[in-house]
Every structure is written in C-alpha cells, then in structure tokens.
Scaffold this motif. Structure first.
Motif, PDB file in Angstrom:
ATOM      1  N   UNK A 170       0.861  -1.193   0.000  1.00  0.00           N
ATOM      2  CA  UNK A 170       0.000   0.000   0.000  1.00  0.00           C
ATOM      3  C   UNK A 170       0.893   1.238   0.000  1.00  0.00           C
ATOM      4  N   UNK A 171       0.239   2.401  -0.127  1.00  0.00           N
ATOM      5  CA  UNK A 171       0.995   3.637   0.079  1.00  0.00           C
ATOM      6  C   UNK A 171       1.065   3.909   1.576  1.00  0.00           C
ATOM      7  N   UNK A 172       1.561   5.069   1.963  1.00  0.00           N
ATOM      8  CA  UNK A 172       1.752   5.364   3.383  1.00  0.00           C
ATOM      9  C   UNK A 172       0.540   6.044   4.024  1.00  0.00           C
ATOM     10  N   UNK A 173      -0.504   6.264   3.254  1.00  0.00           N
ATOM     11  CA  UNK A 173      -1.695   6.910   3.807  1.00  0.00           C
ATOM     12  C   UNK A 173      -2.468   5.900   4.670  1.00  0.00           C
ATOM     13  N   UNK A 180      -1.709  -2.908   6.498  1.00  0.00           N
ATOM     14  CA  UNK A 180      -1.332  -4.328   6.487  1.00  0.00           C
ATOM     15  C   UNK A 180      -2.515  -5.195   6.034  1.00  0.00           C
ATOM     16  N   UNK A 181      -3.717  -4.907   6.559  1.00  0.00           N
ATOM     17  CA  UNK A 181      -4.895  -5.668   6.170  1.00  0.00           C
ATOM     18  C   UNK A 181      -5.240  -5.441   4.697  1.00  0.00           C
ATOM     19  N   UNK A 182      -5.115  -4.202   4.228  1.00  0.00           N
ATOM     20  CA  UNK A 182      -5.419  -3.891   2.826  1.00  0.00           C
ATOM     21  C   UNK A 182      -4.434  -4.577   1.886  1.00  0.00           C
ATOM     22  N   UNK A 183      -3.163  -4.578   2.241  1.00  0.00           N
ATOM     23  CA  UNK A 183      -2.171  -5.244   1.396  1.00  0.00           C
ATOM     24  C   UNK A 183      -2.425  -6.751   1.324  1.00  0.00           C
ATOM     25  N   UNK A 211       1.995  -4.189   3.740  1.00  0.00           N
ATOM     26  CA  UNK A 211       1.563  -2.830   4.042  1.00  0.00           C
ATOM     27  C   UNK A 211       2.334  -1.801   3.225  1.00  0.00           C
ATOM     28  N   UNK A 212       2.816  -0.767   3.926  1.00  0.00           N
ATOM     29  CA  UNK A 212       3.544   0.321   3.246  1.00  0.00           C
ATOM     30  C   UNK A 212       5.049   0.083   3.209  1.00  0.00           C
ATOM     31  N   UNK A 224       3.694   8.864  -7.130  1.00  0.00           N
ATOM     32  CA  UNK A 224       4.499   7.950  -6.320  1.00  0.00           C
ATOM     33  C   UNK A 224       3.595   7.048  -5.478  1.00  0.00           C
ATOM     34  N   UNK A 225       2.560   7.618  -4.858  1.00  0.00           N
ATOM     35  CA  UNK A 225       1.636   6.813  -4.051  1.00  0.00           C
ATOM     36  C   UNK A 225       0.903   5.793  -4.921  1.00  0.00           C
ATOM     37  N   UNK A 226       0.582   6.172  -6.151  1.00  0.00           N
ATOM     38  CA  UNK A 226      -0.095   5.254  -7.061  1.00  0.00           C
ATOM     39  C   UNK A 226       0.788   4.045  -7.381  1.00  0.00           C
ATOM     40  N   UNK A 227       2.081   4.272  -7.551  1.00  0.00           N
ATOM     41  CA  UNK A 227       3.001   3.164  -7.824  1.00  0.00           C
ATOM     42  C   UNK A 227       3.124   2.209  -6.636  1.00  0.00           C
ATOM     43  N   UNK A 228       2.964   2.758  -5.426  1.00  0.00           N
ATOM     44  CA  UNK A 228       3.123   1.921  -4.227  1.00  0.00           C
ATOM     45  C   UNK A 228       1.886   1.062  -3.923  1.00  0.00           C
ATOM     46  N   UNK A 229       0.751   1.409  -4.487  1.00  0.00           N
ATOM     47  CA  UNK A 229      -0.466   0.607  -4.291  1.00  0.00           C
ATOM     48  C   UNK A 229      -0.435  -0.541  -5.308  1.00  0.00           C
TER      49      UNK A 229
END
Length: 250
Positions: A170-173, A180-183, A211-212, A224-229
């Motif tokens: 995920x991103x850091x938001x 962690x659950x979303x990832x 997670x992040x 950058x956040x889009x790439x991390x998701x």
C-alpha cells in the motif's frame, strides 16, 4: 219337606268338602313346579351375572392386549428409528473417514512437494514477474491487472517445478494496521484469480501482505503513491536448472 232340606245340607257340605280338597290338590301340585321355576330363574340370573363378568374380563384382557401391542409397536418403531440413525451416523463416519484419507493423501503430496522445493531452493530461479496496481483504498483487480496476470500465467507454460511469490503493498496513507490488512486483501485477490482461472495449486503460492513497507517510489506525490499501491508477482522455476544440469546426449 224335611227330607229336601236335609239333602240340600248334605249336598252343600259335600261341595264344600270337595272344593277344599281340590284347592289343596292344586296347591300340592303347583308348588314343586313353582319351586323349579324359581330355581331356574335364579340359575338364569347367576348365568347372566357370570356372563356379564366374563364380558368385563374379556374386555379388560382385550384392552391390556391392545395396550401391549401398541407399546410393542412403539418400541419397535423407536428401535427402527434408532437403527436408522445409527446407520446414517455410520455412513457419515465412513464418508468423513474417506474424505480424511483423501485430504491426508493430498496433504502428503503437497508436503512432499514443499519439502522438495525447500531442499532444492537454490535450483529455483526467477523466470517471470508482473506488477499489478490498485485504486486508492481498493483491493479489486482492474481489467489491466487481470491482463497482466493472464500474461504471467501464459509465461508459466508447462513448468513442472515452480512456485509463485505474491507480495501485497500500500501507500503510506492510513494506519499501519489498516495498510497491512489492505495489502493482504490485495494479495488475496491476485491469488484467487490465479487459482480459480488457471487451476494453479494453492500450495505452490507463497503470499504475504507487507503494508507500506518496501515502497516502489519514495516520493510523496500522487504518482508515487499510485506506484506503491501494488502487488508484485514472481514465478520461480527449477525446470531450466534441471535441463541445464542434465547430461548431454551422445
């Protein structure tokens, strides 16, 4: 005159004497008959009373017999029901045992495969990989993500010895627990797609939600956040190593 009077008196006396004698005779004659009739009547009354008692006894016996038969039928039905339940439980136990043996055989095969992978982990080399991205806060695969996974599955081809590593990010938001659950859910979506569409055995897939951690881009921009998701998927195989180590034909 006197003679006629005397004859009248004699005749009257004779008639009276004869009448008394007749009445006495009748009484003496009918008394035994009346006694017999009375005796027969009493006997009839006793017979009727005995018959009535017999009827009551027979009725009581019939009632007891019907009660016994009903109780016997009820016990027989109860026994039959219990026998049926026992048979059903026995069949269920047999089915469960058969399923357990099947699962045990499958688990034995899977464990043997995993042990073989671990024992020869150095022989497994990366042969293909794909990265699929997700919308903010979402874990549903987009059409583009499905196309990337389709290509990855095609690259697997006819490999016999392979494993797939699936890592969700995920991103850091958001909080660490949420991310962690979303990832993990994103990684699950990828695994479910590969398993259901391409029949890839689950024991060949290693999945984790990070997670992040390990961001693909350290920047703080939207891009950058889009790439991390994302979810990173890599296929490792030992087939090529086995082929290269096989003795050359002469």
């Amino acid at each position: 005159m006197k003679t006629h009077l005397a004859m009248s008196i004699v005749l009257t006396g004779a008639m009276l004497t004869g009448g008394c004698a007749t009445k006495k005779y009748v009484l003496n004659t009918t008394a035994p008959i009346q006694a017999k009739v009375d005796q027969v009547g009493e006997q009839g009354n006793r017979t009727a009373a005995a018959t009535e008692e017999n009827k009551k006894e027979i009725k009581a016996v019939d009632e007891r017999a019907e009660s016994g038969i009903s109780a016997a039928k009820e016990r027989a039905m109860t026994a039959e029901n219990k026998a049926g339940e026992a048979m059903n439980k026995a069949n269920e136990a047999a089915t469960a045992a058969a399923d357990a043996r099947t699962r045990s055989d499958n688990n034995t095969t899977e464990i043997a495969t995993i042990r073989n992978i671990v024992a020869n982990i150095d022989d497994y080399k990366p042969v293909s990989e794909a990265t699929v991205n997700f919308a903010f806060g979402k874990d549903k695969l987009s059409p583009e993500a499905q196309q990337s996974l389709d290509k990855l599955a095609g690259d697997k081809g006819n490999m016999k010895r392979f494993v797939i590593a699936v890592e969700g990010f995920t991103d850091k938001v958001g909080s660490a627990d949420y991310n962690n659950a979303l990832s993990q859910r994103r990684a699950n979506s990828v695994v479910n797609y590969l398993v259901t569409k391409y029949d890839i055995p689950l024991y060949r897939i290693y999945m984790v939600g990070l997670g992040s951690q390990k961001p693909a881009d350290e920047g703080k921009t939207r891009e950058a956040r889009s790439k991390n998701r994302r979810v990173e998927v890599k296929i490792y195989s030992a087939d090529q190593t086995m082929a290269s180590n096989a003795p050359a034909s002469r």
